[in-house]
Design a protein around this motif. Sequence first.
Motif, PDB file in Angstrom:
ATOM      1  N   UNK A  55      92.202  75.800  11.902  1.00 28.40           N
ATOM      2  CA  UNK A  55      91.766  74.404  11.857  1.00 28.40           C
ATOM      3  C   UNK A  55      91.045  74.069  10.545  1.00 28.40           C
ATOM      4  N   UNK A  56      90.352  75.015   9.987  1.00 29.61           N
ATOM      5  CA  UNK A  56      89.697  74.813   8.702  1.00 29.61           C
ATOM      6  C   UNK A  56      89.568  76.157   8.006  1.00 29.61           C
ATOM      7  N   UNK A  97      82.802  72.133  19.518  1.00 27.98           N
ATOM      8  CA  UNK A  97      81.844  71.858  18.454  1.00 27.98           C
ATOM      9  C   UNK A  97      80.426  72.312  18.789  1.00 27.98           C
TER      10      UNK A  97
ATOM     11  N   UNK B  94      79.933  67.261  11.557  1.00 30.94           N
ATOM     12  CA  UNK B  94      81.137  66.938  12.309  1.00 30.94           C
ATOM     13  C   UNK B  94      82.175  66.333  11.374  1.00 30.94           C
ATOM     14  N   UNK B  98      87.534  66.200  15.164  1.00 28.56           N
ATOM     15  CA  UNK B  98      86.757  66.747  16.270  1.00 28.56           C
ATOM     16  C   UNK B  98      86.236  68.154  16.089  1.00 28.56           C
ATOM     17  N   UNK B  99      86.098  68.633  14.865  1.00 25.90           N
ATOM     18  CA  UNK B  99      85.527  69.947  14.679  1.00 25.90           C
ATOM     19  C   UNK B  99      84.334  69.843  13.749  1.00 25.90           C
ATOM     20  N   UNK B 100      83.577  70.926  13.690  1.00 29.32           N
ATOM     21  CA  UNK B 100      82.405  70.904  12.823  1.00 29.32           C
ATOM     22  C   UNK B 100      82.519  71.966  11.738  1.00 29.32           C
ATOM     23  N   UNK B 101      82.006  71.620  10.578  1.00 32.29           N
ATOM     24  CA  UNK B 101      81.954  72.565   9.454  1.00 32.29           C
ATOM     25  C   UNK B 101      80.535  73.102   9.380  1.00 32.29           C
TER      26      UNK B 101
END
Lengths: 111, 114
Positions: A55-56, A97, B94, B98-101
């Motif tokens: 995803x990242x 999250x 955020x 919908x994801x967080x870094x």
Amino acid sequence: DAGVTQSPTHLIKTRGQQVTLRCSPKSGHDTVSWYQQALGQGPQFIFQYYEEEERQRGNFPDRFSGHQFPNYSSELNVNALLLGDSALYLCASSLTTDTQYFGPGTRLTVL
Amino acid sequence: TQLLEQSPQFLSIQEGENLTVYCNSSSVFSSLQWYRQEPGEGPVLLVTVVTGGEVKKLKRLTFQFGDARKDSSLHITAAQPGDTGLYLCAGAVFRAGGYQKVTFGTGTKLQVIP
């Protein structure tokens, strides 16, 4: 309730070899992130997997790749190992999250 | 790119002394976590703060999130040898999708001498 588990605990490889590290997330967690930590420094983000997809990704070369399985466990693969890849590799799991929880890490030594 | 600077980098104090560790950034975070890590082990979560100005206490540890959610501090009262370790702050932002870094700080290595 088992927390995040990682295997192996320690690993010694030589330059040019390939390595696979494994991580099982905390029960109920669906997201797995991998970090590289040099001695005495903060963890550096490698990549994150959610629903079996990356995803990242952090600033790491393509030699670093990963996979997430349907049971949410994950693998980190590193090809063509360099001396500089020696580090503690940390896996962290979370429920989407929410806060991340870390495993004990895998200590990789490249000779 | 979010950067988190921790200070001091190293701290060696006598048992019973008080200390404060700072975590500063120019970026705004959705939440911030503090972890403690012992050599060869993974970081262990101490606290998560999410609201600007929030203060949380965990026995002798007091955590504060800055009003603007750009900085945080960890204060330890009457430090004990068991507090020795690497203290890490981590800020989360955020992202669309919908994801967080999550970005980790540079770490503060604390040694408490008996």
